[in-house]
Design a protein around this motif. Structure first.
Motif: not given
Length: 724
Positions: A654-664
């Motif tokens: 989930k941490d990876r998902f949140d990080y990538v989704q924010w930047h994308m």
């Protein structure tokens, strides 16, 4: 109407002649319509995986289970199909998720019982011409759902749901074979049926003949008389007399469109098309770069025209299969095969390959000796092993598996002398000293046995095989009704799709987060020069080199031996004056990648930079065939490949998902604010709207109220873009 397998190319049938020349010795085709396994192994540099014996997916009683994995969705469907047939029902594909524009392509399939769902309303025209028969669908909920899972660039299809609860009675073995899904005329049977019909036999007589030959009871074949009649009627639509002229006209039209399209042909005494060979501009360019090793696949025929078909393939610096040329012959005589080789050289401007791998064919061997005496001719190991079952399974019985194991062990030996000695002993141990097939293998051992082939260049193909077979190359394009005049266009379409797959695979490799593991300068050097495919090969050899001890001997040579061995080893000579290094294992001569023994000596001599000659141009990034343009199509494909890698990496936690989704989300907003008009030039593909659709990006996120996610350490790393 006759049903054919979705994995079968109706117009191709595999050759069954035995190299021994005995007309009564017919090779068994593993799986009938299935392809031999010739896929590249994960570790191409290790000869332990010398080959894989062709396998067919056999019928099973064990039901599928959640978590079961398959290499492809076709393999999963075949498994479920065999289970269904054993248990009295059939299956069909119901729904799929994904499309060519999705980073993962098609990533989910639902396979259901043939009685699932409700009856669909028929069109008025169909109601008038069809009898009013009750639908078999009854909302049965038995199903298997499979989903693609990609990990470290390797995709597998996993069973995520399975139900075997039916709301209807299951059929017995006699009833189930009449279901349309199981009524199939195999390619071997189709060829035989056409031959019998050509001799004037009636439909009924043909049915009885095949039943007797197969040793089955009446009405026990996989097809009915009605299926056979429909097949013969469809075959009559092919006009063999005019097809050759139409094919030539198609080639001329192709040449008029593109002057770089090349073809060569001959006419017989009746002025009819005898042989024809052709190649495409991209293929000719690819051969100039990667034509050192060629696979000439002649193992199939166009059964409707009774013509042998051959395809020349190669492999590029990213491990992708590449097409070089195609040929249609009138027959398989040595003279015809010789003409094919002559024409191929003519198409590629007379450049001889260093090595050509072919089927185990004596006529082709003689043609190669005559037309390409300077090219090393090799019988592909996958072709040799595909014949072992036909030759030895019946006579050896329970000893067959042990024989195959010993066969592969001998194939891994280093010394030709040791191979020759142990081969004779193996023949005695298994009682095969007088067997004609053992004799023909022994006589031609210099064409296929690895101990006799060391030192010749194979680019890894000898031990791994080609990543594509002719059958899989033509999959979905050729049918039993294809006309020769359409063959040129169909091959071109197959090549284009193969090139698209190769370009995407190349991009995926370049986007991978490849790291050095030893901190050695020569590894860093290779990482920056070699393609990911070749570097992985090099890196494995470099890591393995640490397991070897080095003993200095006279005349600037070294004995390199594994740390657990007390004798044996390989001699490595290293001349400092001309930066020349040679090893008795001859791995570099065979693959173009330095062996572990040589790398161990270079470490001992404090070598920090490899000479350029040991980083072959063949394996360098700069020699890539892709990208072929910088236009819209290429950019779309590159972004899809990158998005696929991002999805794989960011979905793990989930941490990876949140990080990538924010930047994308931020990236999407920034891109939308940029100008959206430019001169796309001539390389914009007009008809690629579905293929090049943009990947949807979610712009909203639940964690927006919390602000920007914390920067992740050691999780997401920047991947440098490769300049082309």
């Amino acid at each position: 109407m006759t049903k054919t397998s979705s994995r079968n190319n109706g117009c191709l049938t595999q050759r069954r002649e035995c190299p021994c020349g005995d007309s009564k010795c017919i090779l068994k085709v593993e799986g009938e319509d299935d392809d031999p396994v010739v896929e590249s192994s994960v570790e191409p540099s290790f000869p332990q995986a010398i080959t894989q014996i062709p396998q067919e997916i056999v019928s099973v009683d064990t039901p599928p289970y959640v978590g079961q994995s398959f290499q492809t969705d076709d393999e999963a469907q075949e498994y479920y199909t065999n289970f269904a047939r054993k248990n009295g029902f059939a299956i069909r594909r119901e729904r799929s998720k994904g499309n060519p524009s999705h980073p993962l392509g098609v990533y989910k399939r639902e396979l259901v019982c043939h009685r699932a769902g409700i009856s669909l309303p028929r069109k008025t025209a169909e109601l008038k011409r069809q009898r009013n028969k009750k639908s078999s669908r009854c909302k049965c909920e038995a199903q298997m759902i499979i989903k693609k899972n990609v990990s470290k660039g390797v995709s597998r299809w996993m069973v995520v749901h399975f139900s075997n609860v039916h709301n209807h009675e299951l059929l017995d073995s006699e009833e189930v074979r009449h279901l349309p899904a199981y009524r199939n005329i195999s390619s071997i049977d189709r060829e035989h049926i056409l031959a019998l019909a050509k001799n004037g036999l009636s439909v009924g007589t043909i049915m009885r003949t095949i039943e007797v030959e197969k040793g089955v009871k009446p009405r026990q074949l996989t097809f009915t008389e009605r299926d056979l009649r429909n097949f013969l009627q469809a075959s009559k639509n092919i006009n063999r007399e005019n097809e050759g002229a139409e094919l030539l006209n198609a080639c001329k039209a192709m040449s008029d469109k593109n002057m770089d399209f090349r073809y060569d042909f001959t006419l017989d005494e009746n002025n009819k098309l005898e042989h024809i060979a052709w190649s495409y501009p991209d293929s000719i360019h690819a051969y100039k770069v990667f034509g050192d090793v060629v696979v000439f696949d002649t193992s199939y025929r166009l059964y409707a025209y009774d013509r042998p078909v051959g395809v020349w393939f190669g492999v590029d610096n990213y491990g992708n299969a590449i097409f070089f040329g195609c040929v249609l012959l009138q027959n398989e005589k040595q003279e015809s095969l010789g003409w094919a080789l002559q024409s191929f050289l003519h198409l590629v401007d007379g450049k001889f390959p260093r090595t050509m791998l072919t089927d185990f064919d004596i006529r082709l061997r003689d043609a190669m000796i005559s037309e390409m005496p300077g090219t090393k001719h090799v019988f592909g190991m996958w072709h040799v092993t595909s014949k072992l079952s036909s030759w030895f399974a019946a006579s050896l019985g329970s000893q067959y598996d042990k024989f195959v194991s010993e066969f592969h062990r001998l194939g891994n030996l280093e010394s030709p002398e040791e191979f020759d000695q142990l081969w004779r002993q193996m023949a005695v141990d298994f009682g095969l000293s007088l067997d004609k097939h053992v004799g023909i293998l022994w006589y031609h051992r210099t064409y296929w046995a690895l101990p006799h082939l060391r030192g010749f260049f194979f680019g890894g193909l000898l031990t791994t095989g080609l990543p594509v077979s002719m059958k899989s190359f033509f999959k979905g394009f050729l049918t039993s009704k294809i006309h020769l005049k359409d063959f040129i266009d169909q091959v071109a379409v197959a090549i284009e799709l193969q090139n698209q797959a190769g370009e995407e695979a190349t991009m995926r490799q370049n986007y991978q987060n490849i790291k050095a593991k030893t901190c050695m300068p020569i590894e860093e050097q290779a990482l920056n020069i070699l393609t990911p495919y070749a570097f992985d090969w090099f890196q494995k050899e470099l890591i393995a080199s640490n397991q070897f001890a080095v003993f200095e001997t006279p005349r600037q040579s070294y004995l390199v031996r594994h740390r657990l061995q007390s004798d044996g080893g390989h001699l490595v000579s290293c001349n400092d004056s001309d930066e020349n290094i040679e090893c008795t294992c001859q791995e570099f001569e065979a693959s173009g990648i330095l062996c572990r023994h040589s790398l161990r000596v270079l470490q001992l001599k404090n070598c920090f930079v490899l000479p350029d000659k040991y980083l072959l141009p063949r394996w360098r990034r700069e020699c890539s065939l892709f990208p072929r343009s910088s236009g819209y199509s290429y950019r779309s494909l590159a972004l899809r490949s990158l998005a696929s890698i991002i999805i794989q990496e960011s979905s793990i936690t989930k941490d990876r998902f949140d990080y990538v989704q924010w930047h994308m989300s931020k990236l999407l907003g920034h891109v939308r604010d940029m100008p959206n008009v430019e001169d796309l030039g001539s390389d914009v593909d007009q008809g690629c709207s579905s293929l090049d659709a943009t990947v949807p990006v979610v712009s909203s996120m639940k964690s927006c109220g919390r602000g920007r996610p914390k920067k992740m350490k050691g999780v997401v790393e920047e991947v440098p873009m490769e300049s082309s």
